[in-house]
Write a protein that holds these residues in place. Structure first.
Motif, mmCIF file in Angstrom:
data_model
loop_
_atom_site.group_PDB
_atom_site.id
_atom_site.type_symbol
_atom_site.label_atom_id
_atom_site.label_comp_id
_atom_site.label_asym_id
_atom_site.label_seq_id
_atom_site.Cartn_x
_atom_site.Cartn_y
_atom_site.Cartn_z
ATOM 1 N N ILE A 1 0.872 -1.184 0.000
ATOM 2 C CA ILE A 1 0.000 0.000 0.000
ATOM 3 C C ILE A 1 0.902 1.225 0.000
ATOM 4 C CG2 ILE A 1 -1.717 1.294 1.346
ATOM 5 C CD1 ILE A 1 -3.008 -1.285 2.114
ATOM 6 N N ARG A 2 0.562 2.192 -0.832
ATOM 7 C CA ARG A 2 1.417 3.383 -0.921
ATOM 8 C C ARG A 2 1.443 4.144 0.405
ATOM 9 N NH1 ARG A 2 -0.691 7.152 -4.966
ATOM 10 N NH2 ARG A 2 -2.636 6.181 -4.317
ATOM 11 N N ALA A 3 2.600 4.719 0.690
ATOM 12 C CA ALA A 3 2.758 5.456 1.948
ATOM 13 C C ALA A 3 2.311 6.901 1.758
ATOM 14 C CB ALA A 3 4.211 5.397 2.389
ATOM 15 N N GLY B 1 -11.532 1.630 2.527
ATOM 16 C CA GLY B 1 -11.384 1.030 1.197
ATOM 17 C C GLY B 1 -10.111 0.192 1.139
ATOM 18 N N ASN B 2 -9.012 0.743 1.685
ATOM 19 C CA ASN B 2 -7.754 -0.023 1.749
ATOM 20 C C ASN B 2 -7.945 -1.285 2.592
ATOM 21 O OD1 ASN B 2 -6.183 3.137 2.274
ATOM 22 N ND2 ASN B 2 -6.140 2.008 0.359
ATOM 23 N N TYR B 3 -8.664 -1.102 3.702
ATOM 24 C CA TYR B 3 -8.867 -2.240 4.615
ATOM 25 C C TYR B 3 -9.684 -3.347 3.941
ATOM 26 C CZ TYR B 3 -10.519 -4.936 8.618
ATOM 27 O OH TYR B 3 -10.817 -5.976 9.475
ATOM 28 N N PRO C 1 -3.133 -9.734 -3.176
ATOM 29 C CA PRO C 1 -4.394 -9.213 -2.628
ATOM 30 C C PRO C 1 -4.474 -7.691 -2.736
ATOM 31 C CG PRO C 1 -2.906 -9.845 -0.845
ATOM 32 C CD PRO C 1 -2.173 -10.095 -2.119
ATOM 33 N N VAL C 2 -5.152 -7.224 -3.767
ATOM 34 C CA VAL C 2 -5.321 -5.776 -4.000
ATOM 35 C C VAL C 2 -6.732 -5.518 -4.522
ATOM 36 C CG1 VAL C 2 -2.909 -5.105 -4.433
ATOM 37 C CG2 VAL C 2 -4.253 -6.084 -6.288
ATOM 38 N N GLY C 3 -7.138 -4.258 -4.475
ATOM 39 C CA GLY C 3 -8.458 -3.878 -4.976
ATOM 40 C C GLY C 3 -8.544 -4.002 -6.496
ATOM 41 N N ILE C 4 -9.771 -3.897 -7.004
ATOM 42 C CA ILE C 4 -9.993 -4.116 -8.444
ATOM 43 C C ILE C 4 -9.326 -3.035 -9.306
ATOM 44 C CG2 ILE C 4 -12.194 -2.875 -8.732
ATOM 45 C CD1 ILE C 4 -13.131 -5.460 -10.277
ATOM 46 N N ASP C 5 -9.083 -1.849 -8.700
ATOM 47 C CA ASP C 5 -8.431 -0.768 -9.452
ATOM 48 C C ASP C 5 -7.023 -1.161 -9.904
ATOM 49 O OD1 ASP C 5 -7.885 -0.722 -6.598
ATOM 50 O OD2 ASP C 5 -6.714 1.081 -6.953
ATOM 51 N N GLN C 6 -6.453 -2.176 -9.248
ATOM 52 C CA GLN C 6 -5.075 -2.573 -9.579
ATOM 53 C C GLN C 6 -4.997 -3.615 -10.693
ATOM 54 O OE1 GLN C 6 -2.250 -1.200 -8.397
ATOM 55 N NE2 GLN C 6 -3.611 0.257 -7.378
ATOM 56 N N LYS D 1 -14.111 5.786 -6.738
ATOM 57 C CA LYS D 1 -13.790 4.937 -5.587
ATOM 58 C C LYS D 1 -13.341 5.761 -4.387
ATOM 59 C CE LYS D 1 -8.925 4.198 -6.254
ATOM 60 N NZ LYS D 1 -7.845 3.646 -5.538
ATOM 61 N N MET D 2 -13.492 5.188 -3.223
ATOM 62 C CA MET D 2 -12.994 5.844 -2.018
ATOM 63 C C MET D 2 -11.488 6.017 -2.171
ATOM 64 S SD MET D 2 -13.526 4.711 1.953
ATOM 65 C CE MET D 2 -15.270 5.088 1.958
ATOM 66 N N SER D 3 -11.016 7.238 -1.908
ATOM 67 C CA SER D 3 -9.614 7.507 -2.198
ATOM 68 C C SER D 3 -9.026 8.464 -1.160
ATOM 69 C CB SER D 3 -9.539 8.121 -3.596
ATOM 70 O OG SER D 3 -8.352 8.822 -3.762
ATOM 71 N N LYS D 4 -7.719 8.255 -0.891
ATOM 72 C CA LYS D 4 -7.024 9.117 0.074
ATOM 73 C C LYS D 4 -6.906 10.541 -0.457
ATOM 74 C CE LYS D 4 -3.806 5.370 1.194
ATOM 75 N NZ LYS D 4 -2.507 4.812 0.797
ATOM 76 N N SER D 5 -6.795 10.649 -1.785
ATOM 77 C CA SER D 5 -6.429 11.952 -2.335
ATOM 78 C C SER D 5 -7.634 12.819 -2.720
ATOM 79 C CB SER D 5 -5.504 11.760 -3.548
ATOM 80 O OG SER D 5 -6.103 10.876 -4.467
ATOM 81 N N TYR E 1 -14.038 -3.080 -4.337
ATOM 82 C CA TYR E 1 -14.253 -1.712 -4.839
ATOM 83 C C TYR E 1 -15.179 -0.993 -3.854
ATOM 84 C CZ TYR E 1 -15.462 2.253 -7.794
ATOM 85 O OH TYR E 1 -15.632 3.528 -8.281
ATOM 86 N N VAL E 2 -14.598 -0.190 -2.991
ATOM 87 C CA VAL E 2 -15.401 0.572 -2.036
ATOM 88 C C VAL E 2 -15.606 1.961 -2.632
ATOM 89 C CG1 VAL E 2 -15.517 1.479 0.319
ATOM 90 C CG2 VAL E 2 -14.449 -0.745 -0.108
ATOM 91 N N PRO E 3 -16.876 2.343 -2.870
ATOM 92 C CA PRO E 3 -17.109 3.629 -3.523
ATOM 93 C C PRO E 3 -16.855 4.819 -2.595
ATOM 94 C CG PRO E 3 -19.187 2.543 -3.032
ATOM 95 C CD PRO E 3 -18.108 1.601 -2.590
HETATM 96 P P1 AMP Z 1 -3.258 2.775 -2.698
HETATM 97 O O1 AMP Z 1 -3.656 3.580 -1.548
HETATM 98 O O2 AMP Z 1 -3.717 3.321 -4.000
HETATM 99 O O3 AMP Z 1 -1.816 2.397 -2.655
HETATM 100 O O4 AMP Z 1 -4.059 1.414 -2.562
HETATM 101 C C1 AMP Z 1 -3.668 0.427 -1.644
HETATM 102 C C2 AMP Z 1 -4.533 -0.784 -1.791
HETATM 103 O O5 AMP Z 1 -5.871 -0.484 -1.395
HETATM 104 C C3 AMP Z 1 -4.622 -1.349 -3.193
HETATM 105 O O6 AMP Z 1 -4.709 -2.746 -3.112
HETATM 106 C C4 AMP Z 1 -5.901 -0.788 -3.716
HETATM 107 O O7 AMP Z 1 -6.462 -1.585 -4.725
HETATM 108 C C5 AMP Z 1 -6.747 -0.817 -2.458
HETATM 109 N N1 AMP Z 1 -7.798 0.212 -2.514
HETATM 110 C C6 AMP Z 1 -7.610 1.542 -2.559
HETATM 111 N N2 AMP Z 1 -8.791 2.172 -2.610
HETATM 112 C C7 AMP Z 1 -9.740 1.207 -2.615
HETATM 113 C C8 AMP Z 1 -11.163 1.224 -2.645
HETATM 114 N N3 AMP Z 1 -11.828 2.365 -2.690
HETATM 115 N N4 AMP Z 1 -11.808 0.043 -2.640
HETATM 116 C C9 AMP Z 1 -11.134 -1.130 -2.580
HETATM 117 N N5 AMP Z 1 -9.792 -1.212 -2.537
HETATM 118 C C10 AMP Z 1 -9.102 -0.065 -2.546
#
Ligand code: AMP
Length: 326
Positions: free
Chosen positions: A9-11, A18-20, A146-151, A194-198, A185-187
């Motif tokens: 997971i990116r720092a 969503g990450n969880y 094990p990563v989300g569908i976005d990957q 998608k749910m996003s940190k940024s 995929y957590v919206p």
């Molecule tokens: P990132 O923060 O982009 O490095 O994502 C870290 C991990 O969390 C990756 O496996 C992503 O696919 C997963 N992830 C990030 N956002 C979501 C989300 N909204 N729903 C499901 N998985 C997510």
């Protein structure tokens, strides 16, 4: 010999739900199965592919390790490490970049999205993001990620690179597949994407207290609560998805029926959801406090993980270098 799992997971910040649900739960499941050698890194090199500040990065890489431990990843079962401490990741990524074309990378939807988000900062590192991810996976010859569908598009690149390495240099790398979870995929709470940190207002963080969770859920945009068809996008769709993930699919169906008949009372729905989300987060937050108060344990985990990861990574990299004539 056990097969290997790699995830990172990116720092870029502390983790959100969503990450969880999309990544860490899959990591936990594979770790618990006992069937794999599990490598879980903090992708701090990946964090420099978009704008960052060094102070934030210095802090965030530890925050992600703390989140891993707080979520229950076990450093005695899994190798937990920082990507940048194992120099082989960046080195291998450079070698692998000789196997992919610029055009292939430029056409990736994930790249195009980031270009839109950061039009002034489209670096070579960003273009090379998937090559670095392929390096992460192939250094441990992982078969499951094990990563989300976005990957998924990035995993496709990793498989393409593995095939190319194998055919060009007579090697035997696995073609890794994604290990999907229910929350792949957590919206976003904004109702878009998608749910996003940024993205501001998009995420519930694992560290959020009950009031914060409630306030964030109350800010999710809704409608009148009833209509002809159940919404397939927007804030209401987000609330329904979160209901499935935290209260189960039967509860979601109840809400869908309400939407088509008497109507949903969003205040009640959001309160119930906030309680369930918080219930999941309480034990994680308790564990987090323990590691925050014992930073020496976190440092020990990282140093121990670095040595174990580097041993595997350096052996694999040596084989590739030899095969490439380096
Ligand atoms: P990132 O923060 O982009 O490095 O994502 C870290 C991990 O969390 C990756 O496996 C992503 O696919 C997963 N992830 C990030 N956002 C979501 C989300 N909204 N729903 C499901 N998985 C997510």
């Amino acid at each position: 010999m056990k097969q290997t799992v790699l995830a990172g997971i990116r720092a870029t910040s502390k983790l959100h739900i969503g990450n969880y649900l999309g990544a860490v739960k899959g990591m936990l499941e594979l770790e618990k199965s006992g069937e794999y050698e599990t490598f879980f890194m903090v992708a701090d090199i990946h964090a420099i592919t978009t704008p960052f500040d060094p102070e934030g990065l210095r802090k965030n890489k530890y925050e992600v390790v703390i989140d891993y431990l707080a979520c229950g990843l076990d450093p005695e079962k899994s190798v937990i490490f920082l990507q940048s401490m194992v120099g082989e990741h960046a080195e291998f990524a450079f070698y692998l970049s000789s196997l992919v074309t610029i055009a292939r990378m430029q056409h990736l939807p994930t790249f195009k999205e980031k270009v839109k988000q950061y039009p002034e900062s489209t670096s070579l590192a960003l273009l090379n993001y998937p090559t670095l991810m392929a390096s992460d996976i192939l250094l441990y010859n992982a078969s499951k990620v094990p990563v989300g569908i976005d990957q998924e598009p990035h995993l496709e690149i990793a498989r393409e690179i593995a095939r190319k390495l194998n055919s060009t240099y007579s090697l035997a790398f696995n073609e890794a597949t994604r290990f999907a979870t229910e929350g792949q995929y957590v919206p976003s709470l904004t109702g878009e994407g998608k749910m996003s940190k940024s993205v501001e207002g998009s995420a519930i963080m694992l560290t959020d207290d009950f009031e914060t969770i409630k306030n964030k859920l109350f800010a999710v945009p809704t409608d009148s609560g009833k209509g002809e068809g159940v919404p397939i996008s927007g804030g209401v769709k987000t609330l329904l998805e979160l209901t499935t993930l935290f209260l189960g699919v039967e509860k979601r169906k109840e809400y869908e029926l309400m939407y088509l008949s008497d109507g949903i009372k969003y205040k009640q729905m959001k309160e119930e959801l906030a309680e369930e989300v918080y219930k999941v987060l309480i034990p994680i937050q308790e564990k987090r406090r323990y590691f925050e108060n014992n930073p020496q344990i976190v440092v020990e985990v990282i140093n121990y993980g670095k040595n174990k990861a580097q041993k595997v990574a350096s052996e694999n990299l040596a084989k590739v270098k030899f095969a490439m004539g380096l």
